[in-house]
Design an enzyme around this catalytic site. Structure first.
Site, PDB file in Angstrom:
ATOM      1  N   ARG A  71      42.106  -4.986  10.405  1.00 17.51           N
ATOM      2  CA  ARG A  71      41.528  -3.737   9.901  1.00 17.51           C
ATOM      3  C   ARG A  71      41.864  -2.617  10.888  1.00 17.51           C
ATOM      4  O   ARG A  71      42.029  -2.846  12.079  1.00 17.51           O
ATOM      5  CB  ARG A  71      40.002  -3.857   9.788  1.00 17.51           C
ATOM      6  CG  ARG A  71      39.545  -4.749   8.645  1.00 17.51           C
ATOM      7  CD  ARG A  71      38.038  -4.700   8.477  1.00 17.51           C
ATOM      8  NE  ARG A  71      37.337  -5.367   9.548  1.00 17.51           N
ATOM      9  CZ  ARG A  71      36.709  -4.770  10.542  1.00 17.51           C
ATOM     10  NH1 ARG A  71      36.673  -3.443  10.607  1.00 17.51           N
ATOM     11  NH2 ARG A  71      36.096  -5.462  11.467  1.00 17.51           N
ATOM     12  N   TYR A  79      47.291  -5.990   4.707  1.00 18.60           N
ATOM     13  CA  TYR A  79      46.363  -6.916   5.366  1.00 18.60           C
ATOM     14  C   TYR A  79      45.005  -6.954   4.642  1.00 18.60           C
ATOM     15  O   TYR A  79      44.440  -5.899   4.313  1.00 18.60           O
ATOM     16  CB  TYR A  79      46.158  -6.527   6.846  1.00 18.60           C
ATOM     17  CG  TYR A  79      45.010  -7.306   7.447  1.00 18.60           C
ATOM     18  CD1 TYR A  79      45.191  -8.633   7.820  1.00 18.60           C
ATOM     19  CD2 TYR A  79      43.741  -6.759   7.524  1.00 18.60           C
ATOM     20  CE1 TYR A  79      44.131  -9.381   8.275  1.00 18.60           C
ATOM     21  CE2 TYR A  79      42.663  -7.502   7.991  1.00 18.60           C
ATOM     22  CZ  TYR A  79      42.865  -8.820   8.363  1.00 18.60           C
ATOM     23  OH  TYR A  79      41.806  -9.554   8.796  1.00 18.60           O
ATOM     24  N   GLY A  80      44.451  -8.131   4.508  1.00 24.31           N
ATOM     25  CA  GLY A  80      43.232  -8.379   3.740  1.00 24.31           C
ATOM     26  C   GLY A  80      42.130  -7.336   3.838  1.00 24.31           C
ATOM     27  O   GLY A  80      41.754  -6.712   2.846  1.00 24.31           O
ATOM     28  N   LYS A 138      35.202  -5.273   2.395  1.00 18.41           N
ATOM     29  CA  LYS A 138      34.585  -4.294   3.306  1.00 18.41           C
ATOM     30  C   LYS A 138      34.459  -2.926   2.636  1.00 18.41           C
ATOM     31  O   LYS A 138      33.468  -2.225   2.814  1.00 18.41           O
ATOM     32  CB  LYS A 138      35.401  -4.180   4.588  1.00 18.41           C
ATOM     33  CG  LYS A 138      35.593  -5.503   5.334  1.00 18.41           C
ATOM     34  CD  LYS A 138      34.294  -6.081   5.790  1.00 18.41           C
ATOM     35  CE  LYS A 138      34.515  -7.261   6.737  1.00 18.41           C
ATOM     36  NZ  LYS A 138      33.263  -7.883   7.125  1.00 18.41           N
ATOM     37  N   HIS A 163      26.115  -6.487   6.398  1.00 11.91           N
ATOM     38  CA  HIS A 163      27.139  -7.369   6.973  1.00 11.91           C
ATOM     39  C   HIS A 163      26.440  -8.643   7.460  1.00 11.91           C
ATOM     40  O   HIS A 163      26.286  -8.849   8.660  1.00 11.91           O
ATOM     41  CB  HIS A 163      27.819  -6.618   8.128  1.00 11.91           C
ATOM     42  CG  HIS A 163      29.074  -7.255   8.631  1.00 11.91           C
ATOM     43  ND1 HIS A 163      29.613  -6.961   9.867  1.00 11.91           N
ATOM     44  CD2 HIS A 163      29.912  -8.168   8.081  1.00 11.91           C
ATOM     45  CE1 HIS A 163      30.721  -7.652  10.040  1.00 11.91           C
ATOM     46  NE2 HIS A 163      30.918  -8.393   8.987  1.00 11.91           N
ATOM     47  N   SER A 202      31.716  -8.702  14.123  1.00 14.76           N
ATOM     48  CA  SER A 202      32.876  -9.554  13.843  1.00 14.76           C
ATOM     49  C   SER A 202      33.154 -10.453  15.052  1.00 14.76           C
ATOM     50  O   SER A 202      32.945 -10.046  16.193  1.00 14.76           O
ATOM     51  CB  SER A 202      34.109  -8.693  13.561  1.00 14.76           C
ATOM     52  OG  SER A 202      33.813  -7.756  12.558  1.00 14.76           O
ATOM     53  N   CYS A 214      31.664 -13.216  16.109  1.00 17.62           N
ATOM     54  CA  CYS A 214      30.531 -13.831  16.819  1.00 17.62           C
ATOM     55  C   CYS A 214      30.138 -15.154  16.171  1.00 17.62           C
ATOM     56  O   CYS A 214      29.083 -15.708  16.472  1.00 17.62           O
ATOM     57  CB  CYS A 214      29.328 -12.892  16.829  1.00 17.62           C
ATOM     58  SG  CYS A 214      29.447 -11.601  18.088  1.00 17.62           S
ATOM     59  N   GLY A 215      30.965 -15.660  15.255  1.00 15.97           N
ATOM     60  CA  GLY A 215      30.685 -16.983  14.681  1.00 15.97           C
ATOM     61  C   GLY A 215      29.804 -16.958  13.443  1.00 15.97           C
ATOM     62  O   GLY A 215      29.049 -17.902  13.212  1.00 15.97           O
ATOM     63  N   LYS A 216      29.906 -15.909  12.626  1.00 23.92           N
ATOM     64  CA  LYS A 216      29.066 -15.852  11.415  1.00 23.92           C
ATOM     65  C   LYS A 216      29.392 -16.996  10.461  1.00 23.92           C
ATOM     66  O   LYS A 216      28.493 -17.636   9.930  1.00 23.92           O
ATOM     67  CB  LYS A 216      29.283 -14.523  10.672  1.00 23.92           C
ATOM     68  CG  LYS A 216      28.530 -13.397  11.302  1.00 23.92           C
ATOM     69  CD  LYS A 216      27.888 -12.390  10.369  1.00 23.92           C
ATOM     70  CE  LYS A 216      28.574 -12.003   9.103  1.00 23.92           C
ATOM     71  NZ  LYS A 216      29.632 -11.005   9.323  1.00 23.92           N
ATOM     72  N   THR A 217      30.698 -17.225  10.255  1.00 23.20           N
ATOM     73  CA  THR A 217      31.077 -18.286   9.306  1.00 23.20           C
ATOM     74  C   THR A 217      30.583 -19.641   9.821  1.00 23.20           C
ATOM     75  O   THR A 217      30.098 -20.475   9.047  1.00 23.20           O
ATOM     76  CB  THR A 217      32.600 -18.277   9.071  1.00 23.20           C
ATOM     77  OG1 THR A 217      32.973 -16.956   8.643  1.00 23.20           O
ATOM     78  CG2 THR A 217      33.012 -19.269   8.011  1.00 23.20           C
ATOM     79  N   ASN A 218      30.680 -19.857  11.139  1.00 26.98           N
ATOM     80  CA  ASN A 218      30.200 -21.130  11.706  1.00 26.98           C
ATOM     81  C   ASN A 218      28.698 -21.304  11.494  1.00 26.98           C
ATOM     82  O   ASN A 218      28.229 -22.383  11.127  1.00 26.98           O
ATOM     83  CB  ASN A 218      30.502 -21.202  13.204  1.00 26.98           C
ATOM     84  CG  ASN A 218      31.998 -21.291  13.487  1.00 26.98           C
ATOM     85  OD1 ASN A 218      32.781 -21.509  12.566  1.00 26.98           O
ATOM     86  ND2 ASN A 218      32.372 -21.109  14.731  1.00 26.98           N
ATOM     87  N   ASP A 264      29.463 -13.536   4.998  1.00 27.65           N
ATOM     88  CA  ASP A 264      29.868 -12.221   5.521  1.00 27.65           C
ATOM     89  C   ASP A 264      29.048 -11.048   4.990  1.00 27.65           C
ATOM     90  O   ASP A 264      28.783 -10.116   5.732  1.00 27.65           O
ATOM     91  CB  ASP A 264      31.361 -11.991   5.210  1.00 27.65           C
ATOM     92  CG  ASP A 264      31.976 -10.861   6.027  1.00 27.65           C
ATOM     93  OD1 ASP A 264      31.669 -10.767   7.231  1.00 27.65           O
ATOM     94  OD2 ASP A 264      32.766 -10.082   5.472  1.00 27.65           O
ATOM     95  N   ARG A 291      44.058 -15.866   9.033  1.00 27.64           N
ATOM     96  CA  ARG A 291      42.933 -16.082   8.117  1.00 27.64           C
ATOM     97  C   ARG A 291      43.193 -17.185   7.101  1.00 27.64           C
ATOM     98  O   ARG A 291      44.336 -17.521   6.799  1.00 27.64           O
ATOM     99  CB  ARG A 291      42.679 -14.782   7.328  1.00 27.64           C
ATOM    100  CG  ARG A 291      42.337 -13.586   8.193  1.00 27.64           C
ATOM    101  CD  ARG A 291      40.884 -13.592   8.562  1.00 27.64           C
ATOM    102  NE  ARG A 291      40.509 -12.516   9.468  1.00 27.64           N
ATOM    103  CZ  ARG A 291      39.296 -11.972   9.492  1.00 27.64           C
ATOM    104  NH1 ARG A 291      38.367 -12.376   8.651  1.00 27.64           N
ATOM    105  NH2 ARG A 291      39.009 -11.035  10.371  1.00 27.64           N
ATOM    106  N   ASP A 319      23.562 -26.867  17.046  1.00 30.83           N
ATOM    107  CA  ASP A 319      22.281 -26.828  17.763  1.00 30.83           C
ATOM    108  C   ASP A 319      21.545 -25.496  17.596  1.00 30.83           C
ATOM    109  O   ASP A 319      20.366 -25.392  17.937  1.00 30.83           O
ATOM    110  CB  ASP A 319      22.506 -27.165  19.240  1.00 30.83           C
ATOM    111  CG  ASP A 319      22.841 -28.638  19.422  1.00 30.83           C
ATOM    112  OD1 ASP A 319      22.089 -29.478  18.868  1.00 30.83           O
ATOM    113  OD2 ASP A 319      23.870 -28.950  20.048  1.00 30.83           O
ATOM    114  N   ASN A 320      22.233 -24.488  17.066  1.00 27.71           N
ATOM    115  CA  ASN A 320      21.534 -23.234  16.776  1.00 27.71           C
ATOM    116  C   ASN A 320      20.407 -23.449  15.761  1.00 27.71           C
ATOM    117  O   ASN A 320      19.468 -22.662  15.672  1.00 27.71           O
ATOM    118  CB  ASN A 320      22.517 -22.175  16.256  1.00 27.71           C
ATOM    119  CG  ASN A 320      23.477 -21.733  17.362  1.00 27.71           C
ATOM    120  OD1 ASN A 320      23.144 -21.826  18.538  1.00 27.71           O
ATOM    121  ND2 ASN A 320      24.656 -21.271  16.988  1.00 27.71           N
TER     122      ASN A 320
HETATM  123  C1  OXD Z   1      35.185  -8.734   9.873  1.00 29.77           C
HETATM  124  C2  OXD Z   1      35.604  -9.661   8.821  1.00 29.77           C
HETATM  125  O1  OXD Z   1      36.051  -8.164  10.553  1.00 29.77           O
HETATM  126  O2  OXD Z   1      34.719 -10.268   8.200  1.00 29.77           O
HETATM  127  O3  OXD Z   1      33.982  -8.527  10.047  1.00 29.77           O
HETATM  128  O4  OXD Z   1      36.813  -9.812   8.573  1.00 29.77           O
HETATM  129 MN    MN Z   2      32.783  -9.450   8.572  1.00 28.55          MN
END
Ligand code: OXD
Ligand code: MN
Length: 586
Positions: free
Chosen positions: A69, A197-198, A206, A226, A248, A250-254, A277, A371, A497-498
């Site tokens: 982005r 780019y996506g 976004k 977000h 972005s 920080c491990g949101k998907t995890n 997301d 990605r 463990d979170n």
């Molecule tokens: C971001 C994404 O950059 O989700 O936050 O791609």
């Molecule tokens: Mn995001």
């Protein structure tokens, strides 16, 4: 495909401007998608991967100058500059349209314009919003087919209405100097040019679901955030939902797909992913609670670091029907690889640029922002409520960032107003923090800094207003998985463990557990974070992780003051909260 006069008129105008050779409506049928996949393979735009190992998967490489982005080329074009606010780039809408018209003029000559009707949210749900994206990229069509609900059902649902987001995208020359991602919130319009780019071109994500939707949310009384959404099921089969915002990377998907530690699995706990997301949240007048949906239909996840330990669910999701972008191509078996997947980089491989690559060179093979675009319904832990048109009731909102020392593992705000303050002061440190050095904090309120489609001061005010009209609002927390020891090593194990911290949060929401009041809010008693089965973590480690250092927080207050001083429309309530914090530290 439609007689909608608003759609037809707009489409005619855009076709006149961009002058494509052909216009193709995307109906979303399997036959059409398959034909487009074949076409993209025949032109080299995408590579078909090993059908046995990765059925229906493809590899795409972007231009080397077009891999992320571009915040400095992203604009919010409201009529008044103040309405875009101090955190956004702004251009006068008429000036911007005129400037971009020149770039779009004739840009699709010799190309096909694809017309993609798409819905953010389940078609027919009260949450759902419709967009139409015009693009000259098959890659965009195929990604939008994974990331959103597309096709005939959407245009049928739109009927005669003029209420749709008008998105125009052209690859043009992928010229960085003329790359623009422009939003016209007052016109429901997005124009994106010179990128493939996506994040810049999948306009549903976004651009619409955060920037335009946050503006719509302010005018219509809801929130576009977000945030990931996850459900935790206890052994009795009750599921409680959490929405969480992190900047972005920080491990949101995890977190969204976390696997519970063994001790919890044995007891019968489960975690369900609703979204990784974006969350759209509305007050339900029936019970006065906030309900959330994930408006997306897929995941556009960062590949590097995804493996069978960090996120087995995401990895499993990418094993079919996935588009990989800018990862390593393993030529031996026609599969893909990225740093952190495993310890066996392929010997015979091409890097993300398509050049012969040898891992021993020390160069990265996959781009750090490479990605996967994968279908949510292929995720092993996708929530049974993923397609619930009413959304899921949110018990807790969680904010977080990367802080080496300041923020404790978890703390709870004292109420909605204080919680909005906690979200507004969110920030992450740059990587120097990982080596234990003092590093700069990038403030990123609610993780929305790059995504808020209007004045961020008004955004805070809107958050305060939503709290006022929510009879039973979620409790608001802050977490920090990233505290480091004197050697700069992360203390908390993180990942699955979170869950231990999330369970404390849910216990707090149900008044099942006490807490200690500190200057910044409520923190757990060290005994109340379950460390059973955790190697190397003792009660005293937990106490350390929960400590609140007065001097660090005094410095933090100074930083918040400087940050707040950049706002022109900061609600007085937030300054009051800051004052309260300052006094409590004395
Ligand atoms: C971001 C994404 O950059 O989700 O936050 O791609
Ligand atoms: Mn995001």
């Amino acid at each position: 495909m439609t007689n909608n006069i608003h759609v037809k008129k707009w489409l005619d105008e855009m076709a006149d401007l961009t002058n494509p050779d052909k216009i193709v409506w995307i109906d979303g049928s399997d036959e059409q998608i398959e034909a487009l996949e074949k076409e993209a393979v025949s032109t080299g735009e995408m590579l078909k991967l090993n059908e046995e190992k990765l059925p229906n998967c493809y590899l795409h490489r972007t231009a080397v100058n077009d891999v992320a982005r571009v915040e400095h080329r992203t604009f919010i074009c409201s009529k008044k500059k103040e309405d875009a606010g101090p955190t956004n780039n702004w251009m006068d809408p008429q000036e911007c349209y005129a400037k971009l018209r020149k770039l779009f003029k004739g840009s699709m000559k010799g190309r096909t314009m694809y017309v993609i009707p798409y819905s953010m949210g389940l078609v027919g749900s009260e949450f759902a919003k419709i967009g139409i994206e015009l693009t000259d990229s098959i890659y965009v069509v195929l990604n939008m087919n994974i990331m959103t609900r597309i096709g005939k059902k959407v245009i049928d649902a739109l009927g005669d209405s003029a209420d749709f987001v008008r998105g125009l995208h052209a690859k043009a020359d992928i010229d960085e100097e003329n790359r623009y991602i422009c939003h016209f919130p007052e016109d429901n319009t997005i124009w994106s040019i010179n990128s493939g780019y996506g994040g810049n071109v999948l306009l549903g994500k976004k651009c619409f679901a955060l920037r335009i939707a946050s503006y719509l949310g302010k005018t219509e009384g809801w929130l576009a955030e977000h945030m990931l959404i996850l459900g935790i099921e206890n052994p009795k089969g009750e599921v409680k939902y959490i929405a969480a915002a992190f900047p972005s990377l920080c491990g949101k998907t995890n977190l969204a797909m976390l696997i519970p530690p063994e001790i919890y699995q044995k007891k019968g706990y489960k975690v369900w992913c609703v979204g990784d997301d974006i969350a759209w949240l509305r007050v339900n007048p029936a019970d006065g609670r906030l309900y959330a949906v994930n408006p997306e239909y897929g995941f556009f996840g960062v590949a590097p670091g995804t493996n069978d330990k960090s996120n087995p669910n995401a990895l499993a999701t990418t094993k079919r029907d996935t588009i990989f972008t800018n990862v390593v191509h393993n030529l031996d078996d026609n599969t893909v690889w990225w740093e952190g997947l495993d310890k066996n980089p392929p010997k015979n491989a091409l890097d993300w640029k398509g050049n012969k690559w040898d891992a021993s060179s020390g160069e990265k093979g996959a781009h750090p922002n490479s990605r996967f675009t994968a279908k949510a319904i292929n995720c092993p832990c996708i929530s049974p409520e993923f397609e619930n048109p009413k959304g899921v009731p949110i018990s807790a909102i969680v904010f977080g960032g990367r802080r080496a020392k300041t923020a404790p593992l978890v703390y709870q705000s004292t109420g909605w107003q204080n919680g909005v303050f906690v979200g507004s002061i969110m920030g992450s440190e740059t990587t120097a923090a990982a080596s234990g050095l003092a590093a700069g904090v990038r403030h990123d309120p609610m993780a929305m800094l790059p995504f808020c489609g209007y004045n961020m001061g008004d955004y805070f005010k809107h958050w305060l207003d939503v709290g006022k009209k929510t009879a039973n609002p979620p409790k608001i927390f802050n977490v920090n998985w990233f505290r480091t020891d004197d050697d700069g090593k992360f203390i908390w194990p993180g990942f699955g463990d979170n869950m231990r911290v999330l369970l404390w949060i849910l216990d707090r929401c149900e008044d099942k557990v006490g807490a200690d009041k500190t200057a910044i809010g409520y923190i757990p008693k060290a005994d109340d974070i379950n460390i059973e089965g955790l190697d190397g973590i003792t009660k005293s480690t937990v106490a350390d992780l929960l400590s609140v250092d007065k001097e660090l927080w005094e410095a933090e207050v100074k930083g918040i003051k400087e940050f707040y001083a950049t706002f022109d429309r900061l609600p007085a309530e937030l300054n009051k909260e800051l004052e309260k914090l300052e006094n409590a530290l004395k």
